[in-house]
Design a protein around this motif. Structure first.
Motif, PDB file in Angstrom:
ATOM      1  N   LEU A 141       0.834  -1.212   0.000  1.00  0.00           N
ATOM      2  CA  LEU A 141       0.000   0.000   0.000  1.00  0.00           C
ATOM      3  C   LEU A 141       0.861   1.251   0.000  1.00  0.00           C
ATOM      4  CD1 LEU A 141      -2.847  -0.934   2.529  1.00  0.00           C
ATOM      5  CD2 LEU A 141      -3.092  -0.481   0.088  1.00  0.00           C
ATOM      6  N   TYR A 142       1.883   1.245   0.861  1.00  0.00           N
ATOM      7  CA  TYR A 142       2.775   2.404   0.937  1.00  0.00           C
ATOM      8  C   TYR A 142       3.461   2.636  -0.408  1.00  0.00           C
ATOM      9  CZ  TYR A 142       6.260   5.597   2.837  1.00  0.00           C
ATOM     10  OH  TYR A 142       7.041   6.705   3.084  1.00  0.00           O
ATOM     11  N   GLU A 143       3.931   1.543  -1.030  1.00  0.00           N
ATOM     12  CA  GLU A 143       4.618   1.668  -2.306  1.00  0.00           C
ATOM     13  C   GLU A 143       3.663   2.132  -3.406  1.00  0.00           C
ATOM     14  OE1 GLU A 143       7.537  -1.019  -5.211  1.00  0.00           O
ATOM     15  OE2 GLU A 143       6.453  -1.937  -3.522  1.00  0.00           O
ATOM     16  N   THR A 144       2.411   1.722  -3.341  1.00  0.00           N
ATOM     17  CA  THR A 144       1.428   2.108  -4.357  1.00  0.00           C
ATOM     18  C   THR A 144       1.172   3.612  -4.336  1.00  0.00           C
ATOM     19  OG1 THR A 144       0.358  -0.055  -4.264  1.00  0.00           O
ATOM     20  CG2 THR A 144      -0.935   1.774  -5.157  1.00  0.00           C
ATOM     21  N   PHE A 145       1.048   4.165  -3.128  1.00  0.00           N
ATOM     22  CA  PHE A 145       0.696   5.584  -3.016  1.00  0.00           C
ATOM     23  C   PHE A 145       1.912   6.520  -3.040  1.00  0.00           C
ATOM     24  CE2 PHE A 145      -3.131   3.606  -1.302  1.00  0.00           C
ATOM     25  CZ  PHE A 145      -4.124   4.328  -1.944  1.00  0.00           C
ATOM     26  N   PRO A 150       9.000   0.994   1.660  1.00  0.00           N
ATOM     27  CA  PRO A 150       9.475   1.439   2.977  1.00  0.00           C
ATOM     28  C   PRO A 150      10.550   0.508   3.532  1.00  0.00           C
ATOM     29  CG  PRO A 150       7.359   0.358   3.187  1.00  0.00           C
ATOM     30  CD  PRO A 150       7.627   0.484   1.713  1.00  0.00           C
ATOM     31  N   ALA A 151      11.473   1.097   4.264  1.00  0.00           N
ATOM     32  CA  ALA A 151      12.555   0.301   4.859  1.00  0.00           C
ATOM     33  C   ALA A 151      12.160  -0.271   6.217  1.00  0.00           C
ATOM     34  CB  ALA A 151      13.796   1.178   5.015  1.00  0.00           C
TER      35      ALA A 151
END
Length: 217
Positions: A141-145, A150-151
């Motif tokens: 989700l983080y990568e999509t938006f 994220p690390a």
């Protein structure tokens, strides 16, 4: 009954008493158009506990009907409540030291249940999150938006944790001692169901063992 007075009784499944002398009005509601007769019926003693000892008794509604028939031989008794009852007796006062000890034992049980539920719920939630690989879902989700992977933990996990906590409080209808609605909470519903099942188990066991107070044959 030949046109005699009609007496309605409504008994609860379980009753907690502090007086060793059990009267009809202590364990059920009584109604009759003749108020004097109603008071007379309600004051009839049907059972006696040992004064200084806690006790429990199981009672058939036929005992009430028999007792009322002794007071009003020409009356008609109509039961609109339970057919079998559990009476719990606990004398007033008692040993202050013993009472204080029981309070600490009760608090210890409550604390143990709270800790067990907290740890059990936490393990269940973590097990569910691990089964569905929720950390990977959050990462996607983080990568999509935001376009980058994220690390480590991000604000998504934080919002999920806050939302989960708020959802639990709302579901159980408990918020800083205040009620969200006037409806009973899921915990209260389950406790009432548990209480009914315990009473029914007691009554069934007493009936099979012949310990239930019934009419004299």
């Amino acid at each position: 009954m030949g046109g005699g007075p009609v007496i309605y009784i409504k008994a609860e499944q379980s009753t907690y008493l502090n007086s060793p002398d059990v009267r009809i009005r202590d364990i059920c509601s009584v109604y009759c158009q003749d108020r004097k007769l109603e008071q007379k019926v309600g004051g009839k003693v049907i059972h006696q506990f040992e004064k200084a000892k806690e006790g429990r008794a199981f009672l058939s509604v036929l005992v009430l009907i028999q007792a009322i028939s002794e007071v009003v031989p020409a009356g008609e008794v109509r039961n609109v409540g339970e057919q079998d009852m559990v009476l719990y007796y606990r004398p007033r006062g008692g040993d202050a030291r013993q009472k204080k000890k029981e309070q600490w034992v009760q608090r210890g049980k409550i604390a143990f249940v709270c800790v067990t539920c907290f740890l059990g719920m936490g393990i269940s939630i973590m097990g569910y999150n691990n089964d569905v690989d929720l950390s990977r879902v959050f990462s996607q989700l983080y990568e999509t938006f935001f376009g980058t992977r994220p690390a480590g933990p991000t604000f998504v996990e934080l919002f999920y944790s806050i939302g989960l906590t708020v959802g639990i409080f709302l579901f159980f209808d408990h918020r800083s001692g205040k009620r969200v609605t006037n409806e009973p909470t899921p915990v209260q519903v389950q406790m009432r169901l548990y209480e009914q099942q315990v009473n029914q188990t007691f009554i069934l066991g007493a009936s099979r063992k012949g310990e239930e107070l019934d009419v004299k044959q």
